[in-house]
Each structure stands twice: as structure tokens, then as C-alpha cells.
Write an enzyme that holds these catalytic residues in place. Structure first.
Site, short mmCIF file in Angstrom:
data_model
loop_
_atom_site.label_atom_id
_atom_site.label_comp_id
_atom_site.label_asym_id
_atom_site.label_seq_id
_atom_site.Cartn_x
_atom_site.Cartn_y
_atom_site.Cartn_z
N ASN A 9 -46.58 35.94 28.59
CA ASN A 9 -45.19 35.62 28.91
C ASN A 9 -44.34 36.81 28.44
O ASN A 9 -44.00 36.91 27.27
CB ASN A 9 -44.83 34.32 28.17
CG ASN A 9 -43.41 33.88 28.42
OD1 ASN A 9 -42.61 34.62 29.00
ND2 ASN A 9 -43.09 32.67 27.98
N ARG A 97 -46.46 34.43 33.23
CA ARG A 97 -45.19 33.82 33.60
C ARG A 97 -44.45 34.81 34.49
O ARG A 97 -44.27 35.97 34.13
CB ARG A 97 -44.37 33.53 32.36
CG ARG A 97 -43.02 32.97 32.70
CD ARG A 97 -42.21 32.77 31.47
NE ARG A 97 -40.89 32.25 31.83
CZ ARG A 97 -39.85 32.31 31.02
NH1 ARG A 97 -39.97 32.85 29.83
NH2 ARG A 97 -38.70 31.83 31.41
N HIS A 185 -36.95 27.61 34.20
CA HIS A 185 -37.63 26.84 33.13
C HIS A 185 -38.64 25.84 33.72
O HIS A 185 -38.99 24.84 33.07
CB HIS A 185 -36.62 26.06 32.25
CG HIS A 185 -35.78 26.92 31.38
ND1 HIS A 185 -34.43 26.69 31.17
CD2 HIS A 185 -36.08 28.04 30.66
CE1 HIS A 185 -33.95 27.60 30.36
NE2 HIS A 185 -34.91 28.45 30.05
N ARG A 245 -25.26 33.44 27.25
CA ARG A 245 -24.81 33.29 28.65
C ARG A 245 -23.82 32.13 28.74
O ARG A 245 -23.98 31.13 28.03
CB ARG A 245 -26.01 33.02 29.56
CG ARG A 245 -26.93 34.21 29.73
CD ARG A 245 -28.23 33.82 30.41
NE ARG A 245 -29.32 33.70 29.48
CZ ARG A 245 -30.53 33.22 29.75
NH1 ARG A 245 -30.81 32.78 30.96
NH2 ARG A 245 -31.46 33.15 28.83
N ILE A 333 -33.77 24.66 20.19
CA ILE A 333 -32.66 23.82 19.73
C ILE A 333 -33.01 22.34 19.95
O ILE A 333 -32.78 21.50 19.07
CB ILE A 333 -31.36 24.17 20.48
CG1 ILE A 333 -31.01 25.65 20.30
CG2 ILE A 333 -30.21 23.28 20.04
CD1 ILE A 333 -29.90 26.15 21.22
N GLU A 383 -45.24 26.25 27.16
CA GLU A 383 -45.31 26.94 28.45
C GLU A 383 -46.63 27.70 28.61
O GLU A 383 -47.20 27.74 29.70
CB GLU A 383 -44.12 27.91 28.57
CG GLU A 383 -42.81 27.16 28.78
CD GLU A 383 -41.58 28.01 28.52
OE1 GLU A 383 -41.38 28.40 27.35
OE2 GLU A 383 -40.83 28.30 29.46
P1 AMP Z 1 -36.46 29.17 21.94
O1 AMP Z 1 -35.88 30.09 22.98
O2 AMP Z 1 -37.00 27.91 22.51
O3 AMP Z 1 -37.43 29.88 21.02
O4 AMP Z 1 -35.21 28.74 21.00
C1 AMP Z 1 -34.55 29.66 20.15
C2 AMP Z 1 -33.29 29.02 19.56
O5 AMP Z 1 -33.60 27.81 18.87
C3 AMP Z 1 -32.60 29.88 18.53
O6 AMP Z 1 -31.68 30.77 19.10
C4 AMP Z 1 -31.87 28.87 17.63
O7 AMP Z 1 -30.52 28.74 18.05
C5 AMP Z 1 -32.58 27.55 17.92
N1 AMP Z 1 -33.16 26.96 16.71
C6 AMP Z 1 -34.30 27.29 16.08
N2 AMP Z 1 -34.46 26.51 14.97
C7 AMP Z 1 -33.39 25.69 14.90
C8 AMP Z 1 -32.96 24.66 13.98
N3 AMP Z 1 -33.68 24.32 12.92
N4 AMP Z 1 -31.80 24.03 14.26
C9 AMP Z 1 -31.06 24.35 15.33
N5 AMP Z 1 -31.41 25.31 16.23
C10 AMP Z 1 -32.55 25.97 16.01
#
Ligand code: AMP
Length: 398
Positions: A9, A97, A185, A245, A333, A383
Site C-alpha cells: 500500500n 492498493r 476507501h 482536506r 480516529i 486493508e
Molecule cells: P489512519 O489514517 O487510519 O492511520 O488514522 C490516523 C489518525 O488517527 C491520526 O491522524 C489521528 O488523528 C487519529 N488517531 C490515532 N489515535 C487516536 C486516538 N487515540 N484518539 C483520537 N484519534 C486518534
């Protein structure tokens, strides 16, 4: 006989990769790696299937100036003896991906010269991302021309949308040349749709809204496990706000930026992809954790706006589905942000959604407060597993 599959990916400044081995009907993770900070502060982190660190190395910036250079480092490691020992044998095929499959690819495809030409021809629909996804495909074709490769598209899962959902209210000629509401996604949503049948079979066949909230954020409406609409559309800019974004904005703002700020396409692209969203609105950070810890009123406003826009779009997708049987949270998140989950569910209480505070804090799968009514679920996405699954399926098909 055990078979091993690699899932790759490649993003704008990172390469994620995982190796899986067949284990009965399932795929067991053997290696999980991330090379991030490409072009800035490159770092290679590789773990085995149990989570033990195999490699954790900062690399010289100049040694990894591009995704291509990163791919060479990842490829060297994956074809080395340590990887073969840990994976337990040679790689049978590689899945990638690929962000854009255009109007035609409605499922994963085995890569040959013709498929590669079609994917390359779609670059104008995703000029920032498609070249990054193509780089490892070319690199592995050179490195191991004998190895079957598979492309898994982020758009494919959404290709069953009705024409109503697939159109913008613009002239037909633009639609025919590819200006459509593709949605992204899709690999994550397909994984969640499959997982729902396992963890929540009572709702898997019903009306489900999945909130993929990570660096990129979107919502998907599932009916009987199939995508019927999604908030991202022609590009991954549309829909709900994200880290950097803005989500949907009035297209008149783009005209304003051109006329009043003399911004050209490249400047507007930088602005929309990197300077808006939670980061742009707060003026502080794109990271929810930093905003939650901040006492600054703009940090609070950015999170309030994020919740407001998500709950508004949940309402829109509930209207598309004619109601809702489950809301699923996933990605960084969605999986970790307990406070945001609670606020989004509170804003969607009119749909009958309830939240058990303890289950929410404890990161359970079913977070609903009551046994009846629509479910609130948290399901970690995977993924790379989905990519490996498609790769195995196409290899088995011959
Ligand atoms: P991803 O692209 O799925 O890896 O998500 C990354 C985002 O997850 C980061 O920019 C954070 O804003 C959010 N994130 C990671 N850990 C936490 C947490 N414990 N609480 C809230 N947001 C989180």
C-alpha cells in the site's frame, strides 16, 4: 500447501506492506512493515506476526528521496533471507492498493500489460496518488517478472452505485469522459462489510453506515453488504472534513481563490489537500489527539465542526438508506477516538442510536447501550488483509 502473499500500500510519503501465509481458509499475518517519512525523515519499522519488532531504523533523508527509492529498500528486505525465514517460504503473488480503477474496474484485477496500460491511463483522474501506486508495480515487475501481481482498487467496491448516486448535475459529456462520483476507501469498506457478517450477522444484511475516520475520512452507506453511496466522490477531497482536506466546499471558493488570490491549479491543489480540514480550521494540527489536548478555542471549534459535518452526512446517508440498522466506526480516529465516537452518536440519537459509555471506553465491538434498535459498532479495518485475500482469490482462479 502453504502459500504466501504480499500486500503493498504505497502512499504519497509512505509504503505499508504486509506478508500473509495461508492458514486453513484464513490468512495469517507474518510480517507487517511501514516505511514512512519518505523525502523528509524516513524510518523503516517492521514487525513479525506477533508484533515483535524485527527492524526499527531511521534512514538518511537523501537515501530515500522518493517512493521509488523506498520501494527498492522494502523490496531488498522482502527478498532477503530474514524475510523468507519469517514468512516461511517464497512469495506466491503480490497485491497492490491502487487508488483509482475508473468506471470499468469493479473488482480486483490480475496485472498484465493490458491492465497496466488501463490503470496508467487513469492517472489523470488521480494525478497525485496513481503514480505512487504504480511505482511498486513497476519495481516488482523488474525485480521479479515471474511473480503474479494484482491491483485492488479503492473505487471498485463502489462501482455498483446507481446512476443517480454516480452522477453530478453536470452535462452528460463530462460524465461519459469519467467525471463521476466514484467514492474511495473501498478496500476498507469491503473488509468491514465482510467482517460484519462474522461479528454482527443480524445487521450485516441491513442498512449500515460505515464511518472510515483516519487521515482521510469518508462515510459509506451499505445495503445488504453492498455500497450504495459514499461521501467521497470524483476525488478524495469531497464529503466530510479530514486531517488536512476540507471535505465538500462550495466550488465558488475555488473560483474566489483563482480570481482574488491569483492561485493556479497547483496552488489550489496544495491548499485543498494539505492546508485545510482539522489543520486548516484549527491552525494547530491535523491530529485529533493534539486538538483534544489543546485548550485553544480554535482546536475546539475544529473538532465541533468535524462532529457537526459527520452527523449531518450520517443523516443524509440514512435518508438514502431509508433508515439505519447499524453505524460502524473504523480507521485511526474511528477505532481510537472514544470521545469523538460518543459525540457523533449523541448527534445521531434521533436515528435511535445509543452508546454504552463503558463499552465505548473499553473499545468493545458492540458499543450500543440497549439490546434492541440500531447497533453502534467499532470494527478495526484491515486493508492489507483484504488486498491479500483478493490476490489469493485471483491466483487460485488461475
Ligand atoms: P489512519 O489514517 O487510519 O492511520 O488514522 C490516523 C489518525 O488517527 C491520526 O491522524 C489521528 O488523528 C487519529 N488517531 C490515532 N489515535 C487516536 C486516538 N487515540 N484518539 C483520537 N484519534 C486518534
Amino acid at each position: 500447501m502453504q502459500q504466501n502473499f504480499l500486500a503493498v500500500n504505497a502512499g504519497s510519503s509512505s509504503i505499508k506492506f504486509q506478508a500473509f501465509a495461508t492458514a486453513g481458509d484464513n490468512l495469517a499475518r507474518r510480517v507487517s512493515g511501514l516505511l514512512d517519512g519518505i523525502g523528509s525523515q524516513p524510518r523503516l519499522h517492521i514487525k513479525d506476526g506477533a508484533g515483535a519488532t524485527l527492524v526499527d531504523e531511521s534512514l538518511a533523508t537523501l537515501s530515500v528521496p522518493s517512493v521509488e527509492a523506498g520501494e527498492a529498500i522494502v523490496g531488498d528486505w522482502l527478498t532477503g533471507t530474514m524475510a523468507a525465514d519469517i514468512i516461511g517460504g517464497p512469495i506466491a503473488a503480490i497485491g497492490h492498493r491502487v487508488v483509482h480503477g475508473g468506471p470499468d474496474f469493479s473488482t480486483a484485477a490480475r496485472i498484465d500489460d493490458a491492465v497496466l496500460a488501463r490503470i496508467t491511463a487513469l492517472t489523470h483522474l488521480a494525478p497525485l496518488h496513481q503514480p505512487k501506486n504504480l511505482a511498486p508495480i513497476h519495481a516488482w515487475r523488474q525485480r521479479r517478472p515471474d511473480l503474479p501481481q494484482v491491483a485492488c482498487f479503492d473505487t471498485a467496491f463502489h462501482r455498483g452505485h446507481s446512476e443517480l448516486a454516480d452522477r453530478f448535475a453536470i452535462p452528460d459529456a463530462l460524465y461519459r469522459e469519467g467525471v463521476r462520483r466514484y467514492g474511495f476507501h473501498g478496500i476498507s469498506y469491503e473488509f468491514i462489510a465482510g467482517k460484519l457478517r462474522e461479528v454482527a450477522p443480524a445487521v450485516a444484511g441491513g442498512r449500515v453506515i460505515v464511518a472510515h475516520l483516519g487521515n482521510g475520512c469518508s462515510l459509506c452507506a451499505l445495503q445488504d453488504g453492498r455500497s450504495v453511496d459514499s461521501t467521497m466522490s470524483f476525488t478524495a477531497l469531497d464529503g466530510i472534513p479530514m486531517g488536512t482536506r476540507p471535505g465538500a466546499i462550495d466550488p465558488g471558493i475555488v473560483l474566489y481563490l483563482m480570481r482574488e488570490k491569483a492561485m493556479d491549479a497547483a496552488a489550489i491543489e496544495r491548499f485543498l489537500y494539505h492546508q485545510c480540514g482539522l489543520k486548516g480550521l484549527s491552525g494547530i494540527s491535523n491530529d485529533v489527539r493534539i486538538l483534544e489536548a489543546s485548550a485553544d478555542k480554535m482546536a475546539r471549534l475544529a473538532l465541533d465542526h468535524f462532529v457537526y459535518r459527520i452527523t449531518k452526512e450520517i443523516g443524509a446517508l440514512a435518508a438514502v438508506l431509508g433508515g439505519i440498522d447499524a453505524l460502524v466506526f473504523t480507521a485511526g480516529i474511528g477505532e481510537n477516538g472514544a470521545d469523538l465516537r460518543a459525540r457523533i452518536v449523541a448527534g445521531s440519537a434521533w436515528l435511535g442510536l445509543t452508546l454504552d459509555k463503558d463499552a465505548n471506553r473499553a473499545k468493545k465491538i458492540d458499543l450500543s447501550a440497549v439490546p434492541q434498535g440500531p447497533r453502534v459498532l467499532m470494527i478495526p479495518t484491515d486493508e492489507e488483509w483484504m488486498i491479500a485475500r483478493h490476490t489469493k482469490r485471483l491466483l487460485d482462479a488461475g
